[in-house]
Design a protein around this motif. Sequence first.
Motif, PDB file in Angstrom:
ATOM      1  N   UNK A  87      75.080 -22.875 -51.774  1.00 42.77           N
ATOM      2  CA  UNK A  87      74.660 -23.007 -50.379  1.00 42.77           C
ATOM      3  C   UNK A  87      73.385 -22.202 -50.114  1.00 42.77           C
ATOM      4  N   UNK A  88      73.275 -21.053 -50.753  1.00 40.46           N
ATOM      5  CA  UNK A  88      72.096 -20.192 -50.600  1.00 40.46           C
ATOM      6  C   UNK A  88      70.980 -20.554 -51.582  1.00 40.46           C
ATOM      7  N   UNK A  89      71.186 -21.628 -52.354  1.00 41.30           N
ATOM      8  CA  UNK A  89      70.204 -22.131 -53.332  1.00 41.30           C
ATOM      9  C   UNK A  89      69.857 -21.110 -54.414  1.00 41.30           C
ATOM     10  N   UNK A  90      70.844 -20.321 -54.815  1.00 40.42           N
ATOM     11  CA  UNK A  90      70.617 -19.310 -55.848  1.00 40.42           C
ATOM     12  C   UNK A  90      70.909 -19.833 -57.252  1.00 40.42           C
ATOM     13  N   UNK A  91      71.447 -21.044 -57.348  1.00 37.15           N
ATOM     14  CA  UNK A  91      71.739 -21.618 -58.664  1.00 37.15           C
ATOM     15  C   UNK A  91      70.676 -22.622 -59.103  1.00 37.15           C
ATOM     16  N   UNK A  92      69.634 -22.766 -58.297  1.00 42.37           N
ATOM     17  CA  UNK A  92      68.580 -23.728 -58.600  1.00 42.37           C
ATOM     18  C   UNK A  92      67.398 -23.015 -59.240  1.00 42.37           C
ATOM     19  N   UNK A  93      66.965 -23.518 -60.378  1.00 45.10           N
ATOM     20  CA  UNK A  93      65.798 -22.953 -61.057  1.00 45.10           C
ATOM     21  C   UNK A  93      64.559 -23.413 -60.306  1.00 45.10           C
ATOM     22  N   UNK A  94      63.737 -22.476 -59.868  1.00 45.74           N
ATOM     23  CA  UNK A  94      62.517 -22.803 -59.128  1.00 45.74           C
ATOM     24  C   UNK A  94      61.506 -23.415 -60.103  1.00 45.74           C
ATOM     25  N   UNK A  95      61.145 -24.683 -59.931  1.00 43.57           N
ATOM     26  CA  UNK A  95      60.295 -25.352 -60.919  1.00 43.57           C
ATOM     27  C   UNK A  95      58.804 -25.036 -60.802  1.00 43.57           C
ATOM     28  N   UNK A  96      58.417 -24.304 -59.761  1.00 44.73           N
ATOM     29  CA  UNK A  96      56.985 -24.067 -59.546  1.00 44.73           C
ATOM     30  C   UNK A  96      56.390 -23.186 -60.641  1.00 44.73           C
ATOM     31  N   UNK A  97      55.305 -23.669 -61.213  1.00 41.40           N
ATOM     32  CA  UNK A  97      54.590 -22.926 -62.250  1.00 41.40           C
ATOM     33  C   UNK A  97      53.113 -22.875 -61.860  1.00 41.40           C
ATOM     34  N   UNK A  98      52.381 -21.994 -62.499  1.00 43.25           N
ATOM     35  CA  UNK A  98      50.944 -21.901 -62.237  1.00 43.25           C
ATOM     36  C   UNK A  98      50.273 -23.154 -62.793  1.00 43.25           C
ATOM     37  N   UNK A  99      49.435 -23.757 -61.966  1.00 45.80           N
ATOM     38  CA  UNK A  99      48.730 -24.965 -62.397  1.00 45.80           C
ATOM     39  C   UNK A  99      47.580 -24.573 -63.321  1.00 45.80           C
ATOM     40  N   UNK A 100      47.383 -25.355 -64.362  1.00 41.97           N
ATOM     41  CA  UNK A 100      46.350 -25.009 -65.329  1.00 41.97           C
ATOM     42  C   UNK A 100      44.953 -25.236 -64.778  1.00 41.97           C
ATOM     43  N   UNK A 101      44.007 -24.464 -65.286  1.00 42.53           N
ATOM     44  CA  UNK A 101      42.608 -24.615 -64.909  1.00 42.53           C
ATOM     45  C   UNK A 101      42.054 -25.863 -65.579  1.00 42.53           C
ATOM     46  N   UNK A 102      41.290 -26.641 -64.807  1.00 44.01           N
ATOM     47  CA  UNK A 102      40.675 -27.843 -65.365  1.00 44.01           C
ATOM     48  C   UNK A 102      39.210 -27.568 -65.691  1.00 44.01           C
ATOM     49  N   UNK A 103      38.704 -28.283 -66.673  1.00 40.21           N
ATOM     50  CA  UNK A 103      37.289 -28.128 -67.020  1.00 40.21           C
ATOM     51  C   UNK A 103      36.433 -28.705 -65.901  1.00 40.21           C
ATOM     52  N   UNK A 104      35.241 -28.154 -65.747  1.00 44.06           N
ATOM     53  CA  UNK A 104      34.348 -28.615 -64.688  1.00 44.06           C
ATOM     54  C   UNK A 104      34.718 -28.069 -63.324  1.00 44.06           C
ATOM     55  N   UNK A 105      35.663 -27.171 -63.282  1.00 41.57           N
ATOM     56  CA  UNK A 105      36.090 -26.556 -62.029  1.00 41.57           C
ATOM     57  C   UNK A 105      36.195 -25.050 -62.219  1.00 41.57           C
ATOM     58  N   UNK A 106      36.125 -24.335 -61.102  1.00 39.74           N
ATOM     59  CA  UNK A 106      36.197 -22.879 -61.165  1.00 39.74           C
ATOM     60  C   UNK A 106      37.627 -22.404 -61.447  1.00 39.74           C
ATOM     61  N   UNK A 107      38.593 -23.029 -60.768  1.00 42.40           N
ATOM     62  CA  UNK A 107      40.010 -22.732 -60.997  1.00 42.40           C
ATOM     63  C   UNK A 107      40.742 -24.069 -61.117  1.00 42.40           C
TER      64      UNK A 107
END
Length: 129
Positions: A99-119
């Motif tokens: 109910x408190x959502x403590x059993x769910x793995x948070x899928x958010x990860x850092x997005x990779x840097x793309x070429x031709x861009x600063x970040x």
Amino acid sequence: MKEVIDTVGRRKTSVARVFMSPGKGRVIINKLPAEEYFRDEVKRQQALRPLALTEKMEDFDIKVNVHGGGVSGQTGAVSLAIARALTEFDESARAVLKKEKLLTRDPRMVERKKFGRKKARKRFQFSKR
């Protein structure tokens, strides 16, 4: 029922392994008491939230090995691992934790840097002339 329950929790790039056994409520994280490892009260409460919600703070001794990432990721990883261990020990705790959502793995990860861009999404400054 097993004497020691071991589970794994992950968040961002952090991985936490929890070894939970019946005891007096000691929480050791990387060979340090939880109060020393998570000096910030908010982070410590966040990491130990599953124990507080199920009111089993004094029932288990918990040993945690956590590595990778930063404080925030490690906090989430420890919390998930403890929640999984509690459900493995007592299936009735599952409803409260879910109910408190403590059993769910948070899928958010850092997005990779793309070429031709600063970040990852930010572009280099555009100059018209």
